[in-house]
Structures are given as structure tokens and as C-alpha cells.
Enzyme design. Structure first.
Site, PDB file in Angstrom:
ATOM      1  N   HIS A  24     -12.488  44.764  -1.459  1.00 14.96           N
ATOM      2  CA  HIS A  24     -13.038  43.414  -1.609  1.00 14.96           C
ATOM      3  C   HIS A  24     -13.076  43.024  -3.079  1.00 14.96           C
ATOM      4  O   HIS A  24     -13.601  43.789  -3.906  1.00 14.96           O
ATOM      5  CB  HIS A  24     -14.452  43.350  -1.022  1.00 14.96           C
ATOM      6  N   HIS A  57      -8.947  34.796   6.395  1.00 15.57           N
ATOM      7  CA  HIS A  57     -10.032  35.714   6.767  1.00 15.57           C
ATOM      8  C   HIS A  57     -11.180  34.932   7.412  1.00 15.57           C
ATOM      9  O   HIS A  57     -12.317  35.396   7.411  1.00 15.57           O
ATOM     10  CB  HIS A  57     -10.514  36.454   5.507  1.00 15.57           C
ATOM     11  N   HIS A 103     -16.769  33.897   7.548  1.00 16.46           N
ATOM     12  CA  HIS A 103     -16.992  35.321   7.839  1.00 16.46           C
ATOM     13  C   HIS A 103     -17.950  35.582   9.012  1.00 16.46           C
ATOM     14  O   HIS A 103     -18.821  36.447   8.938  1.00 16.46           O
ATOM     15  CB  HIS A 103     -17.508  36.042   6.593  1.00 16.46           C
ATOM     16  N   ASP A 130     -10.394  41.302   0.296  1.00 14.62           N
ATOM     17  CA  ASP A 130     -11.041  40.353   1.198  1.00 14.62           C
ATOM     18  C   ASP A 130     -12.172  39.582   0.530  1.00 14.62           C
ATOM     19  O   ASP A 130     -12.764  40.020  -0.464  1.00 14.62           O
ATOM     20  CB  ASP A 130     -11.645  41.100   2.399  1.00 14.62           C
ATOM     21  N   ASP A 131     -12.493  38.455   1.168  1.00 16.04           N
ATOM     22  CA  ASP A 131     -13.725  37.674   0.957  1.00 16.04           C
ATOM     23  C   ASP A 131     -13.715  36.761  -0.267  1.00 16.04           C
ATOM     24  O   ASP A 131     -14.693  36.057  -0.504  1.00 16.04           O
ATOM     25  CB  ASP A 131     -14.967  38.574   0.887  1.00 16.04           C
ATOM     26  N   TYR A 176     -15.077  41.831   9.756  1.00 19.56           N
ATOM     27  CA  TYR A 176     -15.594  43.091  10.317  1.00 19.56           C
ATOM     28  C   TYR A 176     -14.566  43.807  11.196  1.00 19.56           C
ATOM     29  O   TYR A 176     -14.876  44.820  11.818  1.00 19.56           O
ATOM     30  CB  TYR A 176     -16.876  42.856  11.142  1.00 19.56           C
TER      31      TYR A 176
END
Length: 293
Positions: free
Chosen positions: A228, A133, A137, A82-83, A174
Site C-alpha cells: 500500500h 480498487h 473501499h 493499493d489505496d 480486502y
């Protein structure tokens, strides 16, 4: 002559008496024919009811749109990151994935894709799955529908512009999302909502060894592993993590491939009566989800 008069008087008296009697006698009511009493319907035995229910086809279930893991026949798992994309760490991870011939799923942020489109293009060209995603965020569960729609549409457009394909999967930041949001996002964008069942808490940066050990301990067939590609310790943990997962016999697939392998879950046996199970130990508490993702 007197006898004749006496006879007429007797006849008159008799006629008057008969008439009076006819008037005073109530008319006889017609007899009422009895109706047959209908028998009450017999109760259907419980066994017959169960057999009939078993023969009745069940209504088709709605397809699942949210996945924490997938029930599969075989040691298949999905690694997710992720991210990103990160300017320095994602290319290192892509090199490592290529060495191990592993295809992963990247849940990317739209704003990061806009900064590093060449890295995302490389990931897509090398066969990795690219998923959304959000743009920046945020906690979607606290946002308006229009705000969420903007986050998803901008990211969707950025991924399509960079890779030539729109994403089909979405992971909420989250893991925070309402049931209503899941439904309209699925209906409007066509996304499956992807969560996870393995979380090494690498966002806390506990160090490569801890990240590796947590993944190895928690991963099962059908697992969706969260991590991540923006944390150095996570990327450092991956070489030994991949080696040991492979040694355990796990095979790596993308999330979409894992979902495509889904098999029906075997129903659990019926619970034992309370008096028989009372002596057994109480189950352990279910761990709560972390703020990962």
C-alpha cells in the site's frame, strides 16, 4: 340279395367311422422356423477406450478471470500498490520507481483520484498501470449488485477522466468478492480480477524491515506482490526491497504484462496409491488470506 345288403351296410359303417375320426383329430400346427439369436456386443477394452479418448479433442477451457499469481517462464514479478494516490507518499514512491526503472500497477480508490488527479496523471504518464480498487473501499461481498456497480462505474469514470484510459483490472477491497460478482463484473466491465500471492501485511504497520523481509521471503517467479502506498513504512521499505529483489534476479513488469506472459502449467504426476504414501508426512496447512488489499 342278402349279401348285397350286407355289403352296403359295411360300407356305410366304414364311411361314418372315417368321418368321426376326421372330426376328432386336431389340426396340425404349422412348424415355427427358428430365428437366429443375435450375439451380445463385445465389451470395448479399457485400453482402446483410453486411446479413443486421447484422440478426441478436449473442449476449450474458459479463459481465467481471477489471478493470484501467474505461471511464467522467467523471473518476472508484479509490484502492486493499493489505496492511493497519497498526496505525500505516492510521489516519493514514483521517484523511487523511476530511479529503478520499475513499472508498477496502482490499484487506486476513486475518491482518492478525485482528490489528487495530478498525482495519478503523473503515474500514468510515467508508464505505470492504473487499475480500479473501488470508490471508497467497501466490502463488496456484502453489497447489492447496484451498489457494487455504482462503486465501479464512478471509479472507472474518474480514472478515464484523469488518464484518458479506462482500467482493465480490478482488485476487490480486502480481496472480498463472490464468484457471482466476479463473473458479472468481468462480463459488464471487462475487468480481470486481481488478487495476490505475496502479502507483507504492511497495513498493520509492522515497520520497514518486516515488510521488506516478508516480501523477499515469499516472492517467487510469477508473484503478484501486494502493498500500500498510503503507509510510510511501506514506502520506506521499498528502496532496500527493490535492491534485494533485483539482486535475486527478479524483473519487474505490470500485472497486465505478467498475465500476457502466462504459460501452461505442467500437469503434476499422478498421486501414489494410499498404501505407499501413508507413511509420508502430512502436508502443512495452507495459510489463510489476510484482510489486505
Amino acid at each position: 340279395m342278402s349279401n348285397y345288403r350286407l355289403l352296403l351296410g359295411c360300407a356305410a359303417t366304414l364311411s361314418f367311422t372315417v368321418a368321426i375320426a376326421a372330426q376328432s383329430t386336431p389340426p396340425t400346427k404349422p412348424a415355427i422356423s427358428a430365428r437366429p439369436v443375435e450375439a451380445a456386443p463385445k465389451a470395448v477394452p479399457a485400453k482402446v477406450q483410453k486411446e479413443a479418448a486421447a484422440k478426441t479433442p478436449a473442449a476449450p477451457k474458459e479463459p481465467a478471470i481471477t489471478f493470484n499469481s501467474v505461471h511464467v517462464d522467467g523471473p518476472y514479478i508484479a509490484m502492486t500498490f493499493d489505496d492511493g494516490p497519497s498526496a505525500t507518499l505516492t510521489p516519493k514512491l514514483l521517484d523511487l520507481l523511476a530511479t529503478h526503472h520499475i513499472k508498477a500497477t496502482f490499484f487506486v480508490l476513486g475518491e482518492m483520484v478525485a482528490e489528487h488527479p495530478e498525482i495519478l496523471a503523473r503515474a500514468a504518464q510515467e508508464g505505470h498501470e492504473i487499475a480500479s480498487h473501488s470508490w471508497s473501499h467497501p466490502n463488496l461481498a456484502k453489497m447489492s449488485q447496484e451498489g457494487v456497480r455504482s462503486q465501479l462505474q464512478r471509479t472507472d469514470d474518474e480514472i478515464k477522466s484523469t488518464t484518458g484510459k479506462r482500467p482493465t483490472l480490478f482488485r476487490p477491497p480486502y480481496g472480498s468478492i463472490t464468484e457471482r460478482q466476479k463473473r458479472w463484473i468481468h462480463d459488464e466491465f471487462g475487468y480481470d480480477i486481481i488478487l495476490w500471492d505475496v502479502d507483507p501485511l504492511d497495513w498493520k504497520r509492522p515497520g520497514p524491515a518486516v515488510v521488506r523481509n516478508r516480501i523477499l521471503k515469499e516472492t517467487r517467479a510469477g508473484s503478484i506482490v501486494l502493498s500500500h502506498d498510503i503507509h510510510p513504512g511501506t514506502v520506506e521499505a521499498m528502496p532496500s526491497t527493490f535492491d534485494e529483489l533485483e539482486a535475486k534476479g527478479f524483473k519487474f513488469v505490470t500485472v497486465s504484462e505478467l498475465i500476457g506472459m502466462a504459460t501452461p502449467v505442467t500437469p503434476h504426476p499422478k498421486a501414489e496409491p494410499a498404501e505407499k504414501s501413508a507413511a509420508k508426512a502430512a502436508p502443512s496447512a495452507i495459510p489463510t488470506s489476510s484482510p489486505g488489499g
